[in-house]
Design a protein around this motif. Structure first.
Motif, PDB file in Angstrom:
ATOM      1  N   SER A 312       0.628  -1.388  -0.175  1.00  0.00           N
ATOM      2  CA  SER A 312      -0.132  -0.673   0.393  1.00  0.00           C
ATOM      3  C   SER A 312       0.782   1.274  -0.154  1.00  0.00           C
ATOM      4  O   SER A 312       0.474   2.458  -0.679  1.00  0.00           O
ATOM      5  N   PHE A 313       2.179   1.263   0.919  1.00  0.00           N
ATOM      6  CA  PHE A 313       3.008   2.346   0.103  1.00  0.00           C
ATOM      7  C   PHE A 313       4.418   2.178  -0.687  1.00  0.00           C
ATOM      8  O   PHE A 313       5.155   3.000  -1.133  1.00  0.00           O
ATOM      9  N   ASP A 315       5.632   1.605  -4.604  1.00  0.00           N
ATOM     10  CA  ASP A 315       5.790   2.299  -6.013  1.00  0.00           C
ATOM     11  C   ASP A 315       5.745   0.639  -6.268  1.00  0.00           C
ATOM     12  O   ASP A 315       7.201   0.511  -6.117  1.00  0.00           O
ATOM     13  N   TYR A 321       9.014   4.559  -2.329  1.00  0.00           N
ATOM     14  CA  TYR A 321       7.779   4.569  -1.786  1.00  0.00           C
ATOM     15  C   TYR A 321       6.499   5.446  -2.553  1.00  0.00           C
ATOM     16  O   TYR A 321       7.535   6.191  -3.256  1.00  0.00           O
ATOM     17  N   ASN A 322       5.589   5.174  -2.368  1.00  0.00           N
ATOM     18  CA  ASN A 322       4.191   6.204  -3.065  1.00  0.00           C
ATOM     19  C   ASN A 322       4.102   7.267  -2.924  1.00  0.00           C
ATOM     20  O   ASN A 322       4.982   7.891  -1.586  1.00  0.00           O
ATOM     21  N   TYR A 323       3.353   8.028  -3.304  1.00  0.00           N
ATOM     22  CA  TYR A 323       3.005   9.323  -2.764  1.00  0.00           C
ATOM     23  C   TYR A 323       2.181   9.440  -1.750  1.00  0.00           C
ATOM     24  O   TYR A 323       2.630  10.071  -0.677  1.00  0.00           O
ATOM     25  N   ARG A 324       1.002   8.109  -1.349  1.00  0.00           N
ATOM     26  CA  ARG A 324       0.220   8.229   0.403  1.00  0.00           C
ATOM     27  C   ARG A 324       1.426   8.215   1.437  1.00  0.00           C
ATOM     28  O   ARG A 324       1.405   8.520   2.048  1.00  0.00           O
ATOM     29  N   TYR A 325       2.786   7.912   1.543  1.00  0.00           N
ATOM     30  CA  TYR A 325       3.569   7.128   1.700  1.00  0.00           C
ATOM     31  C   TYR A 325       4.398   8.235   2.756  1.00  0.00           C
ATOM     32  O   TYR A 325       4.847   8.965   3.031  1.00  0.00           O
ATOM     33  N   TYR A 327       3.719  11.319   1.606  1.00  0.00           N
ATOM     34  CA  TYR A 327       2.768  12.946   1.998  1.00  0.00           C
ATOM     35  C   TYR A 327       2.743  12.401   4.157  1.00  0.00           C
ATOM     36  O   TYR A 327       2.683  13.040   4.550  1.00  0.00           O
ATOM     37  N   LYS A 328       2.368  10.800   4.612  1.00  0.00           N
ATOM     38  CA  LYS A 328       2.340  10.367   5.413  1.00  0.00           C
ATOM     39  C   LYS A 328       3.580  10.622   6.594  1.00  0.00           C
ATOM     40  O   LYS A 328       3.738  11.329   7.349  1.00  0.00           O
ATOM     41  N   SER A 388      11.306   8.926  -2.568  1.00  0.00           N
ATOM     42  CA  SER A 388       9.939   8.286  -2.742  1.00  0.00           C
ATOM     43  C   SER A 388       9.128   8.973  -4.648  1.00  0.00           C
ATOM     44  O   SER A 388       9.989   9.853  -5.408  1.00  0.00           O
ATOM     45  N   TYR A 390       6.947  10.539  -6.498  1.00  0.00           N
ATOM     46  CA  TYR A 390       5.944  11.510  -6.376  1.00  0.00           C
ATOM     47  C   TYR A 390       4.710  11.359  -7.530  1.00  0.00           C
ATOM     48  O   TYR A 390       3.340  11.830  -6.834  1.00  0.00           O
TER      49      TYR A 390
END
Length: 502
Positions: A312-313, A315, A321-325, A327-328, A388, A390
């Motif tokens: 879930s985190f 790419d 890491y993806n955008y969700r991770y 930003y978190k 990450s 983005y």
């Protein structure tokens, strides 16, 4: 008022009463945001003091002030014997800054209280788990065990969401149930050995940095699939001078219990004698084997949960890491930087003319460029940096404890390294070259919120592109002036606020 305000003593008033006060007083008695005429609710009986939940008692000189801000309303009831506060509240400049700051401080205290409550709830839950383990042990008599006891410990182990918590509960249950003198837990690592893990207060100093390494007799016993999950250790036959075997002999462990996960030995429990000197029975070994099987199922559950969380985190193409991770994590790092008064750098960069690569060599070649670039950036970043994807061909790097000078050096070094790197993207083996444009911004100097910091780094990136690409720039006031001029915008239009989000 000479003693000041004690923020910890501020209390909330039920919203229906505040609404009632606003409806009944504001149309006729509002002066500079406050209540006039009868500035003591005690004089105007439209709202009785008894109706206000949390009203402070034993106040002789009551001062009431109602402030209505842009996003909140605040009703203040307090003691003002010299009417100092009343005089200040006649000043617009005072009201403009004092009440919003008081409200923000109050919200901060409320947030701290919620955090403390969550910590206490977690402590209570952990204590209940330990008490449940201790209570279950009482249900066992002699060498037997209760099916209900096994069910209870199974529920506890299977509900664990982390490996460390699972192994700690497992070890605590073994010691409290069987009266064992010692339990040591070793977990499998990537070096064909098992390493001792810390399990709360149960870890002895003698276990620090201990390993059960390949080539030792104890390691061979662990990996022997022909034996039962729980066996009695043949200490008298372990005559090897290997450090692992010497350690096991010196500690006088009696039993070994293996925990399997994904059909492999994931952890090993080395168990000492009972404190009362009684020998372990066959029933005890069966019980230990059942408990180890349950722990193995719990490890499988944790591994699946970790995999789902990683997916879930992450790419899927670049494995960054993806955008969700992103930003978190940026939110967490800004909070940490603020708490410890440190700087934080954010870098955003993307590939120049990436569409030409896709159009010239195909989208698969473009994918290879993204994968190779991800590996290259990871190799140049520090262990504490967060790299990450983005989105598209755009990447970002969160750099804790990094100021402007260090960030500027990093993005220029990154730009040059990528420009000089040979990217092999197809079967021809012909090297291709790409360039990137980079933008950087610093917390708290450039931005104090997540969106503001992203905005500043992104605008610096766009400025680098508009200046010819293959450039690296840090955010500056000059860039903001050019952005506003080009967009015919005002400083407050379509630009994230630079206000602390605490």
């Amino acid at each position: 008022m000479s003693q000041g305000l004690n923020i910890k003593n501020l209390q909330s008033i039920k919203s229906e009463y505040v609404s009632g006060i606003e409806d009944r007083y504001l149309p006729v008695n509002r002066i500079k945001g406050g209540l006039s005429g009868a500035d003591s609710i005690g004089q105007n009986r439209a709202v009785k003091l008894a109706e206000l939940a949390g009203y402070p008692e034993n106040i002789d000189s009551l001062f009431v002030y109602f402030y209505k801000g842009d996003s909140f309303s605040l009703l203040f009831l307090g003691e003002d014997p010299n009417r100092e506060l009343a005089r200040y509240c006649l000043l617009d400049e005072f009201n403009k800054y004092f009440w919003p700051e008081l409200y923000e401080l109050y919200k901060h205290c409320q947030s701290l209280n919620k955090i403390q409550m969550r910590i206490r709830e977690r402590e209570h839950r952990d204590n209940r788990e330990r008490k449940s383990v201790a209570d279950d042990n009482k249900s066992r008599s002699g060498n037997g065990f209760s099916p209900q006891s096994m069910l209870n410990i199974a529920n506890i182990l299977l509900s664990c969401s982390s490996r460390d918590r699972l192994l700690e509960n497992y070890a605590e249950y073994l010691i409290s149930t069987f009266g064992m003198t010692k339990v040591a837990i070793f977990t499998s690592n990537q070096k064909d050995s098992f390493t001792a893990v810390r399990i709360g207060k149960l870890t002895e100093s003698s276990l620090k940095n201990k390993e059960l390494s390949a080539g030792s007799q104890i390691y061979n016993l662990i990996m022997d699939r022909k034996t039962d999950a729980v066996i009695t250790l043949p200490i008298s036959d372990m005559t090897s001078e290997n450090k692992s075997d010497a350690f096991v002999r010196g500690q006088k462990y009696t039993l070994m219990s293996r925990i399997y996960s994904n059909d492999k030995v994931a952890a090993v429990a080395l168990i000492g004698d009972r404190a009362d000197g009684r020998a372990y029975t066959e029933t005890d070994l069966v019980y230990l084997a059942g408990l180890s099987n349950i722990a193995g199922l719990a490890l499988d559950n944790i591994a699946r949960y970790d995999l789902v969380e990683k997916l879930s985190f992450t790419d899927s193409m670049t494995e960054l890491y993806n955008y969700r991770y992103f930003y978190k994590r940026l939110s967490e790092e800004i909070y940490r930087a603020k708490r410890y008064s440190r700087e934080l750098a954010l870098v955003i960069f993307d590939i120049d003319n990436f569409k030409l690569i896709n159009d010239s060599y195909g989208h698969q070649a473009g994918d290879e460029v993204l994968k190779n670039l991800a590996r290259l950036v990871l190799s140049s970043a520090r262990a504490i940096d967060v790299v990450s994807r983005y989105g598209g061909e755009e990447f970002c790097v969160i750099m804790p404890d990094t100021g402007r000078d260090s960030c500027e050096i990093f993005i220029e070094r990154l730009r040059k390294m990528i420009a000089e790197h040979e990217f092999v993207v197809d079967k021809s083996g012909q090297p291709r070259f790409i360039t990137v444009s980079c933008g950087g911004a610093i917390y708290p100097g450039d931005g104090q919120t997540i969106d503001r910091l992203i905005y500043c780094a992104d605008m610096a990136l766009l400025e680098a592109k508009s200046g010819g690409r293959n450039r690296s720039l840090m955010w500056s006031a000059a860039i903001q002036e050019r952005v506003l001029k080009n967009n015919n915008a005002t400083p407050n239009e379509n630009i994230p606020e630079n206000k602390d989000e605490s």
